[in-house]
Scaffold this active site. Sequence first.
Site, PDB file in Angstrom:
ATOM      1  N   ARG A  44       0.834  -1.221   0.000  1.00 31.39           N
ATOM      2  CA  ARG A  44       0.000   0.000   0.000  1.00 31.39           C
ATOM      3  C   ARG A  44       0.862   1.261   0.000  1.00 31.39           C
ATOM      4  O   ARG A  44       0.553   2.237  -0.678  1.00 31.39           O
ATOM      5  CB  ARG A  44      -0.952  -0.018   1.204  1.00 31.39           C
ATOM      6  N   TYR A  96     -17.936  16.578 -13.699  1.00 32.96           N
ATOM      7  CA  TYR A  96     -18.171  15.134 -13.792  1.00 32.96           C
ATOM      8  C   TYR A  96     -19.091  14.664 -12.655  1.00 32.96           C
ATOM      9  O   TYR A  96     -18.903  15.063 -11.496  1.00 32.96           O
ATOM     10  CB  TYR A  96     -16.826  14.402 -13.751  1.00 32.96           C
ATOM     11  N   ASP A 167      -9.100  18.612 -13.801  1.00 34.65           N
ATOM     12  CA  ASP A 167      -9.405  17.257 -14.250  1.00 34.65           C
ATOM     13  C   ASP A 167      -9.130  17.231 -15.753  1.00 34.65           C
ATOM     14  O   ASP A 167      -9.880  17.801 -16.547  1.00 34.65           O
ATOM     15  CB  ASP A 167     -10.865  16.911 -13.938  1.00 34.65           C
ATOM     16  N   LYS A 192     -10.031   6.101 -18.871  1.00 33.39           N
ATOM     17  CA  LYS A 192     -10.445   6.599 -20.180  1.00 33.39           C
ATOM     18  C   LYS A 192      -9.283   6.491 -21.173  1.00 33.39           C
ATOM     19  O   LYS A 192      -8.918   5.405 -21.565  1.00 33.39           O
ATOM     20  CB  LYS A 192     -10.992   8.022 -20.034  1.00 33.39           C
TER      21      LYS A 192
HETATM   22  C1  LIG Z   1     -14.692   8.918 -15.721  1.00 32.81           C
HETATM   23  C2  LIG Z   1     -14.307  10.266 -15.195  1.00 32.81           C
HETATM   24  C3  LIG Z   1     -13.926  10.435 -13.861  1.00 32.81           C
HETATM   25  C4  LIG Z   1     -13.970   9.310 -12.843  1.00 32.81           C
HETATM   26  O1  LIG Z   1     -13.109   8.293 -13.157  1.00 32.81           O
HETATM   27  P1  LIG Z   1     -13.337   6.744 -12.719  1.00 32.81           P
HETATM   28  O2  LIG Z   1     -12.122   6.095 -13.248  1.00 32.81           O
HETATM   29  O3  LIG Z   1     -14.607   6.316 -13.387  1.00 32.81           O
HETATM   30  O4  LIG Z   1     -13.461   6.721 -11.242  1.00 32.81           O
HETATM   31  C5  LIG Z   1     -13.533  11.690 -13.455  1.00 32.81           C
HETATM   32  N1  LIG Z   1     -13.521  12.732 -14.307  1.00 32.81           N
HETATM   33  C6  LIG Z   1     -13.894  12.615 -15.600  1.00 32.81           C
HETATM   34  C7  LIG Z   1     -13.852  13.805 -16.483  1.00 32.81           C
HETATM   35  C8  LIG Z   1     -14.305  11.382 -16.083  1.00 32.81           C
HETATM   36  O5  LIG Z   1     -14.683  11.273 -17.362  1.00 32.81           O
END
Ligand SMILES: *Cc1c(COP(=O)(O)O)cnc(C)c1O
Length: 377
Positions: A44, A96, A167, A192
């Site tokens: 961890r 998001y 983000d 993503k």
């Molecule tokens: C999918 C997404 C998240 C969250 O990510 P996870 O891997 O699903 O927890 C945060 N910000 C944006 C812009 C996203 O598209």
Amino acid sequence: MHIQTAAVQTLRDFEHGAVVPPVHLASTFELDPATEGGAFAYQRGANPTRGQLETVLAALDGAEHGFAFASGMAATAAALSVLEVGDEVILPASVYGGTYRFVDQVLPARGCTSRFVDDLGALTDADFTPATRVVFVETPANPTLRITDLRRIVELAHRHEALVLVDNTFMTPVLQKPLALGADLVVQSATKYLGGHSDLLAGAVTTNDDALAAALRLAQVAQGGVLAPADSFRLLQGIKTLPLRLERQQHNAIAIVEALRGHEGIAQVWYPGSHSEQEARLHASQAEGTGAVLSFELAPGLDRVAFLEALRYPAFAVSLGGVESLICRPATMTHESMTPQARERAGISDELLRLSVGIEHQEDLLGDLEQALAAAR
Ligand SMILES: *Cc1c(COP(=O)(O)O)cnc(C)c1O
């Protein structure tokens, strides 16, 4: 080093001359009985495979520090753990959905407040109070693809001793490097584009600030939402083709925008810079390309369900950034936690569709959209 090279050449010289790093699955590591020390102690806290991934994540962003988490939300939650009792975070109303849920349902119990604003671009000195600790930015915004001036937000926030957290999931470091523009923290859902194959949940945080890095290291060890070694390795493999995939995806997306703009079956198409000349210039000044997510609305009279049913390739699913094209309806899928009024203010109509463009052949995607539009008539 260009990012295409950094994605494959940051890690070198493994045992036995292997050209791919080994995967260390150990949860615990033997220590020296005399000193009770060692390079690693318990998974961890740190482990060699996640450490390699974190080195690459930092290299892609040109950052001092990189951190890998079990999901994008674990990364966002860790980054927001810099907030203390009494602190306020400012966010765009279109943020998001998972971030909205965290800020709306988790932060209040920690004594933190939040303020959602319709347009971060309209933020002024008057919006900041001594409690304002973080400004959270998504540019382009989802799913409207509206652009926020990162340099301006950084200048404004820093003047009020607030941090800027970006983000960067939609752009990735291939197209946009917020730290280089002065942002303090960058989070990404590596689920993503970084992973890129819709088979892995992961999150990343990068920063140049040593104190923030210490807070993230604490979040890893104290909250435990770290990425497992096997997934760290799979993400490392995905990252190698990130620049190549995104280049093809963006190329396809540009062709689709061209085909949909002015198409009689389409009411409107949104992509980064589509809203105004000024936003196009702004985006070009802070990013290297428009990416591969676009949104559109069918012309009045066309049947949305018939269109979606007729599509052969883009699967009707949430998420984005994978090699396969996906299409979703934000109002009921990704942004259903917003109130109808908030959606309307953000410009997210019930008919809006968001398309994440994959690496398929352009002609197949264009032909598919064309036949589905015909079927919707
Ligand atoms: C999918 C997404 C998240 C969250 O990510 P996870 O891997 O699903 O927890 C945060 N910000 C944006 C812009 C996203 O598209």
